[in-house]
Design an enzyme around this catalytic site. Structure first.
Site, PDB file in Angstrom:
ATOM      1  N   LEU A 269       0.856  -1.180   0.000  1.00 46.90           N
ATOM      2  CA  LEU A 269       0.000   0.000   0.000  1.00 46.90           C
ATOM      3  C   LEU A 269       0.894   1.233   0.000  1.00 46.90           C
ATOM      4  CD1 LEU A 269      -2.979  -0.575   2.507  1.00 46.90           C
ATOM      5  CD2 LEU A 269      -3.147   0.041   0.094  1.00 46.90           C
ATOM      6  N   ASP A 270       0.553   2.243  -0.803  1.00 41.71           N
ATOM      7  CA  ASP A 270       1.329   3.477  -0.847  1.00 41.71           C
ATOM      8  C   ASP A 270       1.316   4.161   0.518  1.00 41.71           C
ATOM      9  OD1 ASP A 270       1.807   3.117  -3.548  1.00 41.71           O
ATOM     10  OD2 ASP A 270       0.036   4.268  -4.156  1.00 41.71           O
ATOM     11  N   PRO A 271       2.356   4.942   0.829  1.00 35.73           N
ATOM     12  CA  PRO A 271       2.396   5.647   2.120  1.00 35.73           C
ATOM     13  C   PRO A 271       1.164   6.513   2.384  1.00 35.73           C
ATOM     14  CG  PRO A 271       4.541   5.733   1.088  1.00 35.73           C
ATOM     15  CD  PRO A 271       3.611   5.117   0.076  1.00 35.73           C
TER      16      PRO A 271
END
Length: 390
Positions: A113-115
């Site tokens: 998951l992206d930050p």
């Protein structure tokens, strides 16, 4: 004679000093033993009694060794966790924190998951890391999409550039969403973990940022930043895409008020980039767009409602309260073993299935007394254990 006496006296003094050190070390070990052995109160006084002879020291050490051998060995961890990843940290940060909290090194996850995104992460602990490929790969996301702009990263982290103002109707938006369901083609964003030529695209993009000569910024190009590499296309499936809300609320979308955002929910296959989905949607509508928020609400049968915060995961309540039995997590047909079959599987021996006749090359979850024992494959009318969990 006096010299010989002096040597013997010195040797005796050294032996006594070494013995005192051994006695001191044993006392420390014994204290730790008493501290760590719950329910063995009777050990405290007898073990800590001062030692008088070297023979006594030998007896005490032997007793301590036998005590440790009598302890039941700890069972290796073998379970999944439905973890909630908050915004602002990476997926690796989640794994690092869990390793520290649980004291387990072998921990992995099924998808990054992206930050800036939050939501569900499928986390495998211990031996369950060997099962990550057998989890259901379908995902569902809730995303906020802002129209009328481009972003170098496809989300709010990148540089933002103005695009043509949105001039589409609600019906046109719904039609565009509908046209993007089913099997579609995507070009992943340049800021992604996909590797090209052995290097991650995101690393190439960051390197290019430092060398402005390798970057071409175009206001009318949805990618904004171009690299001198060819990004491979991928085929993904969009099962459903629907509108949840509009901001500002405007049913007809005739008079736009900037900024204009929509909230959508997308159910899709593994490998789908929602950032790319938003950009492609905007392109169909003659404008640009980027994500202002992204939440993964489901991964396989792991849902946001049932996810657990990192700070709520401790050795005391995991896996008893938070752990997920692997047979409840993996997406495989189950085969319940008899006692005889169970013994064969533990030794990696193939066997003839009883009533179940799965198709050839079908992977099966071989279960005994509600525990996953092995992943088997049907071949030549026999079930062959491929991965055995003892």
């Amino acid at each position: 004679m006096p010299e010989e006496y002096a040597k013997n006296s010195e040797k005796l003094s050294n032996d006594f000093e070494n013995f005192e050190k051994s006695e001191k070390n044993f006392k420390e070990l014994s204290k730790n033993c008493v501290k760590n052995q719950k329910g063995n109160q009777e050990l405290s006084e007898s073990i800590l009694r001062p030692l008088e002879t070297e023979a006594a020291l030998h007896i005490q050490k032997s007793f301590n060794v036998s005590l440790n051998k009598s302890q039941a060995p700890l069972k290796a961890p073998f379970y999944f966790l439905n973890v909630y990843k908050p915004k602002g940290i990476t997926s690796f940060d989640v794994i690092y924190k869990l390793r520290k909290r649980l004291g387990v090194k072998k921990i992995g996850h099924s998808g990054t998951l992206d930050p800036l995104a939050d939501g569900v992460m499928q986390v495998a602990v211990g031996g369950a890391t060997r099962l990550l490929d057998y989890l259901s790969s379908d995902k569902a996301y809730r995303a906020r999409v802002k129209f009328g702009y481009f972003s170098t990263t496809g989300d709010a982290e990148g540089e933002i550039f103005p695009a043509d103002p949105p001039k589409f109707s609600l019906q046109e938006l719904q039609n565009a969403l509908k046209s993007m369901t089913g099997v579609i083609e995507q070009i992943p964003p340049i800021y992604s973990a996909i590797k090209v030529g052995g290097k991650k695209l995101c690393d190439l993009a960051r390197k290019a940022e430092k060398n402005k000569n390798n970057i071409e910024k175009q206001k009318d190009d949805r990618e904004n930043v171009k690299l001198n590499v060819e990004i491979p296309k991928r085929i993904v499936t969009i099962y459903e895409a629907k509108i949840l809300s509009l901001t500002p609320e405007n049913e007809n979308l005739q008079n736009f008020t900037m900024p204009f955002e929509i909230e959508i929910e997308v159910s899709c296959s593994k490998g789908t980039y929602i950032r790319t989905f938003a950009e492609d949607l905007a392109k169909k509508l003659g404008t640009g767009a980027y994500l202002t928020a992204l939440t993964r609400i489901r991964a396989g049968n792991f849902t946001l409602e049932n996810s657990v915060k990192i700070e709520d995961i401790t050795p005391e309540n995991t896996p008893k309260n938070n752990g997920i039995n692997p047979i409840q997590a993996i997406d495989l047909l189950q085969y319940n073993l008899t006692n005889e079959e169970y013994k064969l599987v533990l030794n990696g021996v193939a066997f003839l299935p009883r009533a179940l006749k799965p198709s050839k090359d079908t992977s099966l979850a071989l279960v005994f007394e509600n525990n996953l024992v092995s992943i088997g494959v049907l071949s030549d009318n026999k079930i062959i254990p491929k991965k055995v969990f003892k």
